[in-house]
Design an enzyme around this catalytic site. Sequence first.
Site, PDB file in Angstrom:
ATOM      1  N   GLU A 277       0.830  -1.213   0.000  1.00  0.00           N
ATOM      2  CA  GLU A 277       0.000   0.000   0.000  1.00  0.00           C
ATOM      3  C   GLU A 277       0.861   1.259   0.000  1.00  0.00           C
ATOM      4  O   GLU A 277       0.549   2.232  -0.699  1.00  0.00           O
ATOM      5  CB  GLU A 277      -0.942   0.018   1.211  1.00  0.00           C
ATOM      6  CG  GLU A 277      -1.966  -1.115   1.263  1.00  0.00           C
ATOM      7  CD  GLU A 277      -2.898  -1.133   0.061  1.00  0.00           C
ATOM      8  OE1 GLU A 277      -3.183  -0.049  -0.486  1.00  0.00           O
ATOM      9  OE2 GLU A 277      -3.315  -2.225  -0.355  1.00  0.00           O
ATOM     10  N   ASP A 358       3.844  -4.098  -5.756  1.00  0.00           N
ATOM     11  CA  ASP A 358       4.444  -5.355  -5.298  1.00  0.00           C
ATOM     12  C   ASP A 358       5.972  -5.249  -5.317  1.00  0.00           C
ATOM     13  O   ASP A 358       6.648  -5.671  -4.376  1.00  0.00           O
ATOM     14  CB  ASP A 358       4.017  -6.522  -6.213  1.00  0.00           C
ATOM     15  CG  ASP A 358       2.622  -7.038  -5.869  1.00  0.00           C
ATOM     16  OD1 ASP A 358       2.078  -6.635  -4.821  1.00  0.00           O
ATOM     17  OD2 ASP A 358       2.075  -7.838  -6.660  1.00  0.00           O
TER      18      ASP A 358
HETATM   19 ZN   LIG Z   1      -2.561  -2.644  -4.667  1.00  0.00          ZN
END
Ligand SMILES: [Zn+2]
Length: 410
Positions: A277, A358
């Site tokens: 996030e 990621d």
């Molecule tokens: Zn995401």
Amino acid sequence: MEKTTLFYVIIVILVVQYLIHQLLEYLNAKRFESEVPKELQDVFDGEEYQKSQQYKRTNYRFGSLSDGFSLLVTLAFLLLNGFEWLDQLTRSLSDNPIVMALVFFGLIVVGSSILSAPFSYYQTFVIEEQYGFNKTTKKLFFLDKLKAGVLAAIFGGSILSLFILFYQWTGPNFWLYTWIMAAVVILFMNLFYSKLIVPLFNKQTPLSEGSLKEAIERYAKHVGFELQNIFVIDGSKRSTKANAYFSGFGREKRITLFDTLINDLSEEEIVAVLAHEVGHYKRKHIIFNLVVSLLLTGLTLFILSLFINNPQISLAIGVSTPSFHAGLIGFVLLYSPISEITGLAMNYLSRKFEFQADNYAKMTFAATPLVTSLKKLSKNNLSNLTPHPAYVFVHYSHPPLIERIRNLKA
Ligand SMILES: [Zn+2]
């Protein structure tokens, strides 16, 4: 009443959209049987996998039924001059354009909510219940619908009224003023949605002191991310499905963790999800999405301003007396292929951003706990491990699990 060419264009748009979406659903459903990739074989055990595939088949059948029903109702309403009838009814009550628009849209929204309520009820209390996801009570379910309806009436009604006022005051420039208003609303929602709207539905508590909070703060400090607001939301009162999200920016930025997420994941895994996030924030995805949605809104309003005065747009939904409210519905229907395309582009970008977030988590924290957390979340949500690529292209805002894992392990 004589039907115009644009009337039939709308019918074709609705039917073609339905057929394309059904084809995608069908292609996707055909892959429910395919073999699970090697990297994902530890996500489900045999029995759970059967259950997860059954869940998807049930949703597929239910989705086809409810989509077919809503298409039939819409077509019937158009073909039986429903909009003309509604317009006459509206005109018999008032001749003030704002009141007419409020009544016209109000009745459409109320009518379609009544028609869709049984489907929503069945989805929650039969399907989700059967697979053990549902935690909501009937009382909470109806209370949610009621609150959402009141909010929609207040917000939607004021925005629509201002929209028409701008149209009356400024003529062809109304789109510019509406755009400014929309920008204020979008920004305001982005900053304060969690503070003002979410509490109407959920309880949010600051994450309590302890090792999880320390681990999160250690990570935030490590990447130079100032984080004052970490909240835990009681998602478990409605569903066992887990989630985490980021909202706001500047001093208002906050991270919201579902209590279900905290129960299901280890501390290290939660920090990994959080790192993902933070990646969205650091890679400027939040600002980018905000700017793009503002630009798209402006463009749509500008195109609307070119057509709203054209009586053909009202006639396209079978309304004989041209008006702003009828023109608006005609425009939304005629514009829907374009919104589908912008939706595709946004999903495409969103999947790119997921990889970037990621990668950020991998670089600044670790890949392994993110891999295990994604697997756990997929297992708990009975996610589709083998979606059809065409379905992913159209509908997925996140890449399929296997692609994310391959990227994280690369
Ligand atoms: Zn995401």
